[in-house]
Design an enzyme around this catalytic site. Structure first.
Site, PDB file in Angstrom:
ATOM      1  N   LEU A   1      13.844 -26.024  -9.719  1.00  0.00           N
ATOM      2  CA  LEU A   1      14.304 -26.348  -8.374  1.00  0.00           C
ATOM      3  C   LEU A   1      15.513 -27.250  -8.538  1.00  0.00           C
ATOM      4  O   LEU A   1      15.533 -28.119  -9.422  1.00  0.00           O
ATOM      5  CB  LEU A   1      13.224 -27.086  -7.580  1.00  0.00           C
ATOM      6  CG  LEU A   1      12.027 -26.273  -7.072  1.00  0.00           C
ATOM      7  CD1 LEU A   1      11.015 -27.193  -6.411  1.00  0.00           C
ATOM      8  CD2 LEU A   1      12.479 -25.194  -6.104  1.00  0.00           C
ATOM      9  N   ASP A   2      16.521 -27.078  -7.692  1.00  0.00           N
ATOM     10  CA  ASP A   2      17.683 -27.965  -7.736  1.00  0.00           C
ATOM     11  C   ASP A   2      17.245 -29.411  -7.567  1.00  0.00           C
ATOM     12  O   ASP A   2      16.220 -29.692  -6.927  1.00  0.00           O
ATOM     13  CB  ASP A   2      18.676 -27.621  -6.618  1.00  0.00           C
ATOM     14  CG  ASP A   2      19.239 -26.218  -6.761  1.00  0.00           C
ATOM     15  OD1 ASP A   2      19.339 -25.738  -7.900  1.00  0.00           O
ATOM     16  OD2 ASP A   2      19.552 -25.608  -5.731  1.00  0.00           O
ATOM     17  N   ALA A   3      18.042 -30.334  -8.104  1.00  0.00           N
ATOM     18  CA  ALA A   3      17.693 -31.752  -8.001  1.00  0.00           C
ATOM     19  C   ALA A   3      17.518 -32.180  -6.548  1.00  0.00           C
ATOM     20  O   ALA A   3      16.624 -32.967  -6.219  1.00  0.00           O
ATOM     21  CB  ALA A   3      18.769 -32.605  -8.683  1.00  0.00           C
TER      22      ALA A   3
END
Length: 262
Positions: free
Chosen positions: A110-112
């Site tokens: 998942l993106d930050a």
């Protein structure tokens, strides 16, 4: 696996040890034809199997026989990168794995700045199946976006839009809320694509940049009420659903393709 063999472990004992049912109830499941070993129904109570290599399912749901495998659900908070060690020193996933003795790894990313459901496991084969884009595991996202999203825009998301790396369409899309006062909109998107930042790029392409994004579902798993930053082991039912999905996918031709996403 053989009913006559004296090697291996009796099937009803294996089921009892796996927590499926008591040995007496397990015997009843076998007699009723509800248990399969390597895809074949087994009704003989004398049947013995090798728990290390044979695959067992009850009523079509996979049974976890290897107790060394760990499956954990994390509600990843924003600001944390999906890595066990970040070269740039950003907060990573190690803080969420310290409670388990096994070396756990994240399934996909998942993106930050994206929060939500992330699976951690030491089961490399399952991680490969769930993470690799060719298997198309379904994910459900809730996106808070800028502007007032119309039903026509929702239809456009499911019909398909063109991005720089090719066309994309949501499997499902629905408008959860839209504020007339400029407070933005909430959109639920269901996708099986594994492309990078796909939800953010799709919403930007239809004129509604993402403000906040959370993944609520991953395959058969639902985030539920798990708080941000909290992790828990999957339940027996969740493990069964996840293993069932993985076994079904590994029987497909795509199973031999690609490398595990790290």
């Amino acid at each position: 696996m053989s009913a006559e063999s004296t090697e291996g472990v009796r099937l009803q004992k294996v089921l009892a040890n796996a927590g499926v049912a008591s040995r007496r109830v397990a015997e009843q499941l076998i007699v009723e034809g509800r248990v399969r070993v390597n895809g074949e129904v087994v009704t003989e109570l004398g049947s013995r199997i090798d728990p290390d290599s044979d695959l067992v399912d009850v009523d079509g749901t996979a049974v976890q026989l290897d107790a060394s495998k760990r499956y954990v659900m994390l509600n990843k908070p924003t600001g944390v990168v999906s890595s066990m060690k970040d070269d740039r020193g950003r907060p990573d996933l190690r803080r969420f794995t310290k409670d388990w003795p096994e070396r756990l790894y994240n399934v996909g990313r998942l993106d930050a700045e994206t929060s939500g459901l992330l699976v951690l496991t030491n089961d490399g084969e399952l991680a490969h199946v769930l993470a690799h884009p060719s298997f198309g595991v379904t994910k459900v996202y809730i996106a808070k976006v800028e502007g007032r999203v119309t039903p026509q825009t929702v239809q456009k998301l499911t019909r398909g839009i063109d991005l720089d790396d090719g066309p994309i369409a949501a499997d499902k899309a629905r408008l959860l809320s839209a504020s007339a006062e400029g407070g933005g909109s909430l959109v639920e998107l269901t996708l099986h694509s594994g492309r990078n930042r796909i939800v953010r790029r799709m919403m930007a392409a239809v004129g509604h940049p993402v403000v906040e994004l959370v993944r609520r579902q991953f395959g058969p798993l639902h985030l539920g009420t798990l708080p941000a930053g909290a992790a828990r082991e999957l339940t027996k039912v969740e493990r069964g659903a996840l293993l069932t999905l993985a076994r079904r996918e590994t029987s497909s031709p795509q199973a031999e393709e690609g490398e595990q996403e790290k």
